[in-house]
Enzyme design. Sequence first.
Site, short mmCIF file in Angstrom:
data_model
loop_
_atom_site.label_atom_id
_atom_site.label_comp_id
_atom_site.label_asym_id
_atom_site.label_seq_id
_atom_site.Cartn_x
_atom_site.Cartn_y
_atom_site.Cartn_z
N LYS A 1 7.85 -0.86 11.80
CA LYS A 1 7.47 -0.21 10.54
C LYS A 1 8.21 1.12 10.47
CE LYS A 1 3.16 1.12 8.16
NZ LYS A 1 1.68 1.11 8.28
N SER B 1 -0.61 -1.38 4.46
CA SER B 1 0.68 -0.79 4.24
C SER B 1 1.79 -1.35 5.12
CB SER B 1 0.60 0.72 4.48
OG SER B 1 0.31 0.99 5.84
N SER C 1 -4.20 -1.67 7.63
CA SER C 1 -2.77 -1.86 7.34
C SER C 1 -2.01 -2.81 8.25
CB SER C 1 -2.07 -0.52 7.35
OG SER C 1 -2.20 0.07 6.10
N1 GLN Z 1 -5.10 0.52 2.35
C1 GLN Z 1 -5.68 1.61 3.09
C2 GLN Z 1 -5.19 2.91 2.52
O1 GLN Z 1 -4.48 2.86 1.57
C3 GLN Z 1 -5.31 1.50 4.54
C4 GLN Z 1 -3.95 1.95 4.83
C5 GLN Z 1 -3.61 1.94 6.27
O2 GLN Z 1 -4.30 1.32 7.08
N2 GLN Z 1 -2.58 2.67 6.61
O3 GLN Z 1 -5.48 3.96 2.99
#
Ligand code: GLN
Length: 485
Positions: free
Chosen positions: A78, A153, A177
Amino acid sequence: MELTELTLRELQRMLADKKVSSAELTRAFLARIAEADARVNAYVTVCEDQALAAAAEADRRIAAGEAGPLTGIPVALKDIFNTEGVRTTCASKILDNYVAPYDATAWARLKQSGAVLLGKLNMDEFAMGSSNENSAYGPTRNPWNPETVPGGSSGGSAACVAARMAAAALGTDTGGSIRQPASHCGVVGLKPTYGRVSRYGVIAYASSLDQVGPVARDVEDCAAMLQAVAGHDPADSTSVDTPVPDYLESLREGVKGLRIGLPKEYFIEGLDPDVKAAVEGAIAVYRSLGAEFVEVSLPHTDYAVACYYLIATAEASSNLARYDGVRYGERVDEGGGLIDMYNRSRAAGFGDEVKRRIMLGTYALSSGYYDAYYLKAQKVRTLVRQDFLDAFAKVDVLLTPVAPTPAFNIGEKTGDPLQMYLSDIFTIPVNLAGTCGMSLPCGLSAGGLPIGLQLVGKPFGEADILRAGHAFEQATVWHEKKADI
Ligand code: GLN
């Protein structure tokens, strides 16, 4: 069979038996990226030259009998992990030109083991999102159906593994994410316990929640990746100095007599019928394997999403204060003085969702509101954590859906942030509790999209969820289904 179709451990065996070289493997994955990524957009950066050089070095190590477990295996990260010499954008314009001077520990460990870096993967900007639509480099598409999102994400990580553009990948999980995109893309993703993997050199979103973890083709590959990155790191004071078990060894133990908890708050009205059916199917499989089911309650579940969006945005507003155009990242200086330069750089460099969260977080932390919002959220977080600890007094693992629906269409939720935030309703509580969770494929929707099953473990109980996941895979075929892209 194509080399890119093989699992990580099949590739390990072929490398060890000298049936293939790392150079050949790396070229096969680079060719696959060249062929498929125009349709998926999983990569922000492909580092072909560095990858081929690393593969040559891996082949030298293998020939010299100095290979580690991952020597010669092509992986991707990532774009939130700092990588010396390869740019790290965090999918933000503000870091478009950023090349870190050092490696994140998780990557350093893979590199030491001999893994080959193919490139850096798309994501929601600063890991804020559930669909990969908040990237400055365009959305990643779900390899199962390019009209749908891969989740977020770590959408690039999940899509990349699903489309066979790396043997495995690393992502990060702050509120879901790793698990939610793994679920949407039909791959396995594990969020370790807070403190299990070092976050040194990983760009911070919400520091009390962020955790690094693997995305892989199946549970065994996932265990191998976790093994390589887990453990204490003196450079990250939140990493815990507790022994790392032999995860691969523990896979063999089976689930006979394992006590599995079903949290009643997770089987709610509004759960997509295909998701419900797939998860119920998984429960039946575990029953036939000799696991025992117990209904448990996590009574503060309803408050978790609100609590998360206070804590995560508050921490983000503080962490993102450093992007001011001075030391790194995009600078917009039109001669109006220092404050003007800060403002212009941040206005031009950050995307809308990031700005929304900085504003929410700054508000929640401002004097007069701190007690009502941030402090209250911290108290609720303690209650959420206690719910999990109480449940784990009765059971070994919890079984839940990962996401309320299969992958949704690109554009479907961008106009309604609240709907987007609710995608993580089943994953967020695990981060608040600081414990571990894994998503693995357990079915397909009527529309042919993958559905994931979440197994949640006790703090530092990664071995339990891995062995439960492996037992499920041994009895089912879902992890063998693949996207046709
Ligand atoms: N979708 C969640 C957010 O937008 C989790 C994101 C994540 O785990 N980085 O914060």
